[in-house]
Design a protein around this motif. Structure first.
Motif, PDB file in Angstrom:
ATOM      1  N   ASN A  78       0.816  -1.214   0.000  1.00  0.00           N
ATOM      2  CA  ASN A  78       0.000   0.000   0.000  1.00  0.00           C
ATOM      3  C   ASN A  78       0.851   1.265   0.000  1.00  0.00           C
ATOM      4  N   SER A  79       2.015   1.226   0.628  1.00  0.00           N
ATOM      5  CA  SER A  79       2.888   2.401   0.641  1.00  0.00           C
ATOM      6  C   SER A  79       3.536   2.627  -0.726  1.00  0.00           C
ATOM      7  N   LEU A  80       3.971   1.554  -1.378  1.00  0.00           N
ATOM      8  CA  LEU A  80       4.512   1.679  -2.733  1.00  0.00           C
ATOM      9  C   LEU A  80       3.456   2.224  -3.693  1.00  0.00           C
ATOM     10  N   VAL A 138       6.395  -6.697  -5.279  1.00  0.00           N
ATOM     11  CA  VAL A 138       7.499  -6.864  -6.226  1.00  0.00           C
ATOM     12  C   VAL A 138       7.231  -6.078  -7.498  1.00  0.00           C
ATOM     13  N   ALA A 139       6.003  -6.153  -8.007  1.00  0.00           N
ATOM     14  CA  ALA A 139       5.662  -5.446  -9.247  1.00  0.00           C
ATOM     15  C   ALA A 139       5.758  -3.934  -9.070  1.00  0.00           C
ATOM     16  N   TYR A 173       8.632  -1.240 -10.776  1.00  0.00           N
ATOM     17  CA  TYR A 173       8.313  -0.018 -11.520  1.00  0.00           C
ATOM     18  C   TYR A 173       8.984   1.198 -10.886  1.00  0.00           C
ATOM     19  N   LEU A 174       8.924   1.290  -9.563  1.00  0.00           N
ATOM     20  CA  LEU A 174       9.442   2.469  -8.871  1.00  0.00           C
ATOM     21  C   LEU A 174      10.936   2.639  -9.116  1.00  0.00           C
ATOM     22  N   TRP A 175      11.671   1.543  -9.235  1.00  0.00           N
ATOM     23  CA  TRP A 175      13.112   1.622  -9.468  1.00  0.00           C
ATOM     24  C   TRP A 175      13.469   1.506 -10.952  1.00  0.00           C
ATOM     25  N   SER A 176      12.468   1.675 -11.821  1.00  0.00           N
ATOM     26  CA  SER A 176      12.730   1.617 -13.263  1.00  0.00           C
ATOM     27  C   SER A 176      12.883   3.026 -13.821  1.00  0.00           C
ATOM     28  N   ALA A 177      13.306   3.110 -15.061  1.00  0.00           N
ATOM     29  CA  ALA A 177      13.489   4.411 -15.708  1.00  0.00           C
ATOM     30  C   ALA A 177      12.164   5.102 -16.003  1.00  0.00           C
ATOM     31  N   SER A 178      11.047   4.364 -15.950  1.00  0.00           N
ATOM     32  CA  SER A 178       9.742   4.946 -16.255  1.00  0.00           C
ATOM     33  C   SER A 178       9.157   5.745 -15.097  1.00  0.00           C
ATOM     34  N   TYR A 200      -0.665 -12.557  -2.646  1.00  0.00           N
ATOM     35  CA  TYR A 200      -1.140 -11.417  -3.445  1.00  0.00           C
ATOM     36  C   TYR A 200      -0.331 -10.163  -3.120  1.00  0.00           C
ATOM     37  N   TYR A 201      -0.130  -9.895  -1.830  1.00  0.00           N
ATOM     38  CA  TYR A 201       0.600  -8.690  -1.442  1.00  0.00           C
ATOM     39  C   TYR A 201       2.095  -8.815  -1.756  1.00  0.00           C
ATOM     40  N   ALA A 202       2.640  -9.994  -1.642  1.00  0.00           N
ATOM     41  CA  ALA A 202       4.054 -10.190  -1.980  1.00  0.00           C
ATOM     42  C   ALA A 202       4.284  -9.945  -3.469  1.00  0.00           C
TER      43      ALA A 202
END
Length: 464
Positions: free
Chosen positions: A152-154, A213-214, A218-223, A207-209
């Motif tokens: 939820n924080s991500l 990860v997904a 994304y957060l650490w990707s160039a997008s 589900y939360y795990a």
């Protein structure tokens, strides 16, 4: 001015609100459906299993609402304000500060429930097989509490950048995975072992795990707009405070809401497992109203906040009342349908006559007042936008006091389930009236001026 911001200020209120709310409501209902499907399959294990889940559900919802709505709102708000002010480095750092907060709260929930779960569920009326089922389910869910907070924080960090689509996509894809996985683990179909009630909990943790990860990928990707760096971050108290000052007050409202349900669960628990299962299943419908109104509440926060920031106080008030009216109509329609046809909902989960009777009594007595719950929640979100949360908190505490005191008096004076449920109905009415009276009395723009109108408060010229 950005075109989206101009639309919030100049667009017709109701159509703009509904247009922004529609995708949010779909996503929130998908997430809520995960819990409903899980309960449906757990109900096939018997009344004791259903009663066990009813004991744990308010605690799970407390964690969900605190991590996604209360603290999640603080995270999204801090990220958005930093980006809007051009403080890109602070936005990157805030993402990591948010994850530290998530880890802290996740560990606190895990340790607290794993060590105190038996005493908590026993105090709520659990005993025998229903208490054993509650502990089995609870221990597995809260062993993964950190994953719930991280997920939820991500998602809140990403929403704070203005990206609503990615968290929505992750939630929907996750639902497609967990909904079939839950019965596979509960009943042990095919190569999967039969895990019973623990299987439902494990499916939820998975589900939360997977979602965490997904979202992290994304957060650490160039997008990603925000790109946190573990190598360069320097943790600072002002950044923690920026998140916590928004999330803390909302967390108090969340705790009060869930404590009301938990106290109701403990009062009903004195009538046995079947009554507990009936009440828990009926109250789950009340909980489903929260994500429904949350879908409307997110654009309410944006529209009211933007109008307040632009000095358009009259528009902010009109937006709040229109949003409150929409929420009232939607939730009242659901409540009246549940009161008229309670078995249509309850029989999805169990066929025990005593459970159906208790749940039907709850829905017939409390369901007709769901509209006041929807009104109160919508005005709470509008008050978030205005930055005025004192009266929504007072309204929630009033609800808690009435439900607890009158419910306890009903039992002390020899009353039955009907009297306990009537106390909850009265509490919902008070919740809605306190929030509405505060808004009508001009509480957003200075000291409460009731019985003078909000128009008089606007005329006083006080800044919000």
């Amino acid at each position: 001015m950005d075109l989206r911001t101009r639309a919030l200020l100049d667009g017709p209120i109701a159509p703009t609100l509904l247009r922004l709310a529609a995708p949010n409501m779909v996503v929130m209902l998908v997430q809520a459906a995960i819990g409903v499907v899980e309960t449906f399959f757990i109900g096939k294990l018997g009344t004791d299993a259903l009663a066990g889940v009813a004991l744990v559900f308010p605690v799970v919802m407390l964690m969900q609402m605190m991590s996604a709505g209360a603290m999640g709102g603080g995270i999204a708000s801090s990220i958005a304000r930093a980006l809007g002010a051009g403080r890109r480095a602070d936005a990157d750092a805030l993402a990591l500060h948010a994850l530290v907060i998530a880890l802290g709260f996740g560990l606190a929930f895990m340790v607290g429930v794993l060590t105190g779960g038996r005493a908590l569920y026993a105090a709520m009326g659990g005993r025998g097989a229903s208490l054993d089922a509650a502990l089995t389910y609870s221990n597995w869910v809260f062993a993964g509490a950190v994953l719930v907070w991280l997920f939820n924080s991500l998602a809140a960090v990403i929403r704070g950048t203005g990206n609503m689509a990615l968290p929505a996509a992750v939630i929907c894809v996750g639902a497609l995975i967990v909904i079939p996985l839950s019965p596979l683990l509960i009943f042990g179909w095919g190569p999967f072992p039969r895990l019973g009630i623990a299987g439902g909990a494990l499916a939820l943790v998975f589900y939360y795990a997977l979602g965490s990860v997904a979202l992290a990928a994304y957060l650490w990707s160039a997008s990603s707009v925000v790109r946190p760096s573990l190598a360069s971050v320097r943790f600072r108290w002002p950044l923690f405070r920026d998140i916590l000052r928004v999330g803390a007050m909302a967390a108090l409202v969340t705790i009060s809401t869930n404590l009301t349900i938990m106290i109701g669960t403990s009062l009903v628990g004195t009538f046995g497992p079947a009554a507990l299962a009936g009440y828990g299943t009926g109250a789950r419908l009340e909980y489903l109203l929260v994500p429904l109104v949350f879908g409307l509440g997110a654009p309410l926060v944006a529209m009211v906040g933007t109008a307040i920031g632009a000095g358009m106080r009259s528009r902010a008030l009109r937006t709040a009342w229109i949003g409150g009216a929409i929420a009232l109509v939607l939730t009242e329609a659901i409540g009246l349908a549940a009161a008229a046809f309670p078995a249509a909902w309850l029989s999805l989960f169990d066929s025990n006559p005593a459970m159906l009777e208790a749940g039907s009594r709850y829905l017939r007595l409390v369901g007709p007042f769901y509209g006041m719950f929807g009104l109160a929640l919508a005005l709470y979100f509008a008050s978030q936008g205005a930055g005025r949360l004192l009266w929504p908190l007072i309204g929630n505490l009033t609800r808690l006091a009435i439900a607890a005191l009158f419910g306890w008096l009903a039992l002390a004076w020899g009353g039955g389930l009907s009297q306990v449920f009537l106390a909850q109905s009265l509490a919902l009415v008070a919740f809605g009236l306190v929030n509405a009276a505060a808004l009508a009395g001009g509480a957003w723009f200075g000291p409460l001026a009731w019985p003078r109108s909000a128009a008089a408060a606007l005329a006083r010229g006080r800044a919000p």
